[in-house]
Motif scaffolding. Structure first.
Motif, mmCIF file in Angstrom:
data_model
loop_
_atom_site.group_PDB
_atom_site.id
_atom_site.type_symbol
_atom_site.label_atom_id
_atom_site.label_comp_id
_atom_site.label_asym_id
_atom_site.label_seq_id
_atom_site.Cartn_x
_atom_site.Cartn_y
_atom_site.Cartn_z
ATOM 1 N N ALA A 56 4.158 -0.979 6.045
ATOM 2 C CA ALA A 56 5.472 -1.452 6.496
ATOM 3 C C ALA A 56 5.489 -1.954 7.942
ATOM 4 O O ALA A 56 6.068 -3.021 8.213
ATOM 5 C CB ALA A 56 6.528 -0.367 6.287
ATOM 6 N N PRO A 57 4.881 -1.252 8.900
ATOM 7 C CA PRO A 57 4.967 -1.732 10.286
ATOM 8 C C PRO A 57 4.396 -3.135 10.501
ATOM 9 O O PRO A 57 4.822 -3.839 11.406
ATOM 10 C CB PRO A 57 4.145 -0.705 11.075
ATOM 11 N N HIS A 58 3.470 -3.549 9.662
ATOM 12 C CA HIS A 58 2.847 -4.865 9.819
ATOM 13 C C HIS A 58 3.702 -6.005 9.267
ATOM 14 O O HIS A 58 3.456 -7.162 9.594
ATOM 15 C CB HIS A 58 1.473 -4.889 9.151
ATOM 16 N N LYS A 62 8.809 -9.696 9.756
ATOM 17 C CA LYS A 62 7.914 -10.858 9.688
ATOM 18 C C LYS A 62 8.441 -11.850 8.651
ATOM 19 O O LYS A 62 8.999 -11.473 7.639
ATOM 20 C CB LYS A 62 6.501 -10.439 9.283
ATOM 21 N N GLU A 63 8.230 -13.132 8.926
ATOM 22 C CA GLU A 63 8.595 -14.154 7.963
ATOM 23 C C GLU A 63 7.597 -14.145 6.812
ATOM 24 O O GLU A 63 6.402 -13.946 7.020
ATOM 25 C CB GLU A 63 8.619 -15.529 8.630
ATOM 26 N N PHE A 64 8.105 -14.371 5.627
ATOM 27 C CA PHE A 64 7.265 -14.345 4.447
ATOM 28 C C PHE A 64 7.320 -15.687 3.730
ATOM 29 O O PHE A 64 8.381 -16.200 3.448
ATOM 30 C CB PHE A 64 7.719 -13.248 3.492
ATOM 31 N N ASN A 65 6.181 -16.248 3.457
ATOM 32 C CA ASN A 65 6.103 -17.393 2.552
ATOM 33 C C ASN A 65 4.726 -17.505 1.894
ATOM 34 O O ASN A 65 4.467 -18.471 1.217
ATOM 35 C CB ASN A 65 6.493 -18.701 3.232
ATOM 36 N N ASP A 66 3.871 -16.540 2.088
ATOM 37 C CA ASP A 66 2.534 -16.629 1.528
ATOM 38 C C ASP A 66 1.987 -15.230 1.246
ATOM 39 O O ASP A 66 1.856 -14.428 2.165
ATOM 40 C CB ASP A 66 1.614 -17.368 2.504
ATOM 41 N N PHE A 67 1.675 -14.956 -0.005
ATOM 42 C CA PHE A 67 1.179 -13.634 -0.393
ATOM 43 C C PHE A 67 -0.168 -13.314 0.248
ATOM 44 O O PHE A 67 -0.397 -12.215 0.719
ATOM 45 C CB PHE A 67 1.026 -13.545 -1.917
ATOM 46 N N MET A 68 -1.069 -14.285 0.233
ATOM 47 C CA MET A 68 -2.415 -14.036 0.745
ATOM 48 C C MET A 68 -2.404 -13.748 2.246
ATOM 49 O O MET A 68 -3.102 -12.856 2.712
ATOM 50 C CB MET A 68 -3.332 -15.221 0.437
ATOM 51 N N ASP A 69 -1.613 -14.505 2.989
ATOM 52 C CA ASP A 69 -1.560 -14.267 4.436
ATOM 53 C C ASP A 69 -1.082 -12.857 4.744
ATOM 54 O O ASP A 69 -1.606 -12.191 5.627
ATOM 55 C CB ASP A 69 -0.645 -15.284 5.129
ATOM 56 N N ASN A 72 -3.814 -10.326 3.741
ATOM 57 C CA ASN A 72 -4.929 -10.432 4.686
ATOM 58 C C ASN A 72 -4.565 -9.835 6.042
ATOM 59 O O ASN A 72 -5.401 -9.186 6.680
ATOM 60 C CB ASN A 72 -5.376 -11.884 4.845
ATOM 61 N N LEU A 73 -3.332 -10.053 6.497
ATOM 62 C CA LEU A 73 -2.878 -9.476 7.758
ATOM 63 C C LEU A 73 -2.968 -7.948 7.715
ATOM 64 O O LEU A 73 -3.510 -7.323 8.631
ATOM 65 C CB LEU A 73 -1.428 -9.894 8.054
ATOM 66 N N ILE A 74 -2.479 -7.366 6.646
ATOM 67 C CA ILE A 74 -2.512 -5.902 6.519
ATOM 68 C C ILE A 74 -3.947 -5.397 6.485
ATOM 69 O O ILE A 74 -4.294 -4.442 7.186
ATOM 70 C CB ILE A 74 -1.733 -5.452 5.275
ATOM 71 N N MET A 75 -4.794 -6.042 5.702
ATOM 72 C CA MET A 75 -6.179 -5.582 5.600
ATOM 73 C C MET A 75 -6.927 -5.762 6.919
ATOM 74 O O MET A 75 -7.783 -4.950 7.269
ATOM 75 C CB MET A 75 -6.900 -6.292 4.453
ATOM 76 N N GLU A 76 -6.589 -6.802 7.680
ATOM 77 C CA GLU A 76 -7.207 -6.997 8.991
ATOM 78 C C GLU A 76 -6.748 -5.918 9.973
ATOM 79 O O GLU A 76 -7.562 -5.336 10.693
ATOM 80 C CB GLU A 76 -6.817 -8.378 9.530
ATOM 81 N N ARG A 88 -3.520 0.968 -2.768
ATOM 82 C CA ARG A 88 -2.485 1.495 -3.665
ATOM 83 C C ARG A 88 -1.100 1.256 -3.079
ATOM 84 O O ARG A 88 -0.154 0.910 -3.780
ATOM 85 C CB ARG A 88 -2.717 2.977 -3.917
ATOM 86 N N ALA A 89 -0.983 1.429 -1.763
ATOM 87 C CA ALA A 89 0.295 1.202 -1.085
ATOM 88 C C ALA A 89 0.619 -0.292 -1.029
ATOM 89 O O ALA A 89 1.766 -0.704 -1.250
ATOM 90 C CB ALA A 89 0.257 1.801 0.318
ATOM 91 N N LEU A 90 -0.383 -1.099 -0.761
ATOM 92 C CA LEU A 90 -0.199 -2.547 -0.703
ATOM 93 C C LEU A 90 0.302 -3.091 -2.044
ATOM 94 O O LEU A 90 1.086 -4.048 -2.084
ATOM 95 C CB LEU A 90 -1.507 -3.226 -0.292
ATOM 96 N N ALA A 91 -0.103 -2.467 -3.140
ATOM 97 C CA ALA A 91 0.363 -2.879 -4.470
ATOM 98 C C ALA A 91 1.881 -2.775 -4.572
ATOM 99 O O ALA A 91 2.525 -3.615 -5.219
ATOM 100 C CB ALA A 91 -0.294 -2.026 -5.552
ATOM 101 N N GLY A 92 2.475 -1.793 -3.928
ATOM 102 C CA GLY A 92 3.932 -1.651 -3.945
ATOM 103 C C GLY A 92 4.622 -2.804 -3.252
ATOM 104 O O GLY A 92 5.633 -3.332 -3.732
ATOM 105 N N LEU A 93 4.088 -3.223 -2.120
ATOM 106 C CA LEU A 93 4.644 -4.367 -1.401
ATOM 107 C C LEU A 93 4.436 -5.644 -2.210
ATOM 108 O O LEU A 93 5.366 -6.447 -2.381
ATOM 109 C CB LEU A 93 3.997 -4.508 -0.026
ATOM 110 N N ASP A 94 3.246 -5.834 -2.725
ATOM 111 C CA ASP A 94 2.911 -7.041 -3.481
ATOM 112 C C ASP A 94 3.830 -7.199 -4.694
ATOM 113 O O ASP A 94 4.400 -8.279 -4.912
ATOM 114 C CB ASP A 94 1.448 -6.979 -3.907
ATOM 115 N N THR A 95 4.001 -6.144 -5.480
ATOM 116 C CA THR A 95 4.839 -6.256 -6.674
ATOM 117 C C THR A 95 6.306 -6.429 -6.314
ATOM 118 O O THR A 95 7.036 -7.133 -7.015
ATOM 119 C CB THR A 95 4.636 -5.056 -7.620
#
Length: 142
Positions: A56-58, A62-69, A72-76, A88-95
């Motif tokens: 969540a903090p990342h 933030k503006e959203f228009n691209d899933f991959m960005d 990738n930001l979170i994983m970086e 597992r947590a990222l899956a909640g945001l993605d869905t």
């Protein structure tokens, strides 16, 4: 998917509704529109803590228009924690984002990812070992 949403919008709020076994994510955008997602099951109470501390903090504000960005930001940012709980947590945001986009575009998520809506073969199991397969199938059909 690059630039899938023509106008950018900020993520305003991320909430979780959690038990030990399952956690739902409610995403609210700055315009009040929402999407729902689900984190991976089992030990979801732990995953929910990871979500609020390391996902969540990342993305909040933030503006959203691209899933991959966003992924990738979170994983970086969480490069020292590349394991199961972050994913597992990222899956909640993605869905939740996919659900939000589907609602915004008034399309099933299936269509957004290039598929078509139709019948899907179903598999179900309660992992019970004290019931016959036939009784299990009848129980699920009810």
């Amino acid at each position: 998917m690059n630039g899938i949403f023509e106008h950018q919008i900020k993520i305003k709020k991320l909430e979780t509704f959690t038990t030990r076994y399952v956690s739902a994510v409610r995403l609210t955008m700055e315009d009040g529109s929402q999407g729902w997602g689900q984190m991976s099951t089992y030990c979801a109470n732990i995953t929910s803590k990871i979500f609020h501390q390391q996902i969540a903090p990342h993305v909040l504000g933030k503006e959203f228009n691209d899933f991959m960005d966003m992924g990738n930001l979170i994983m970086e940012r969480e490069h020292k924690f590349p394991g199961s709980y972050v994913l597992r947590a990222l899956a909640g945001l993605d869905t939740a984002l996919w659900d939000w986009l589907g609602r915004k575009e008034e399309l099933p998520v299936t269509n957004l990812i290039g598929g078509t809506v139709g019948k899907v073969p179903v598999y179900a199991s309660s992992m019970k070992r004290d019931i016959t397969p036939e009784d299990e199938a009848n129980r699920f059909m009810k």
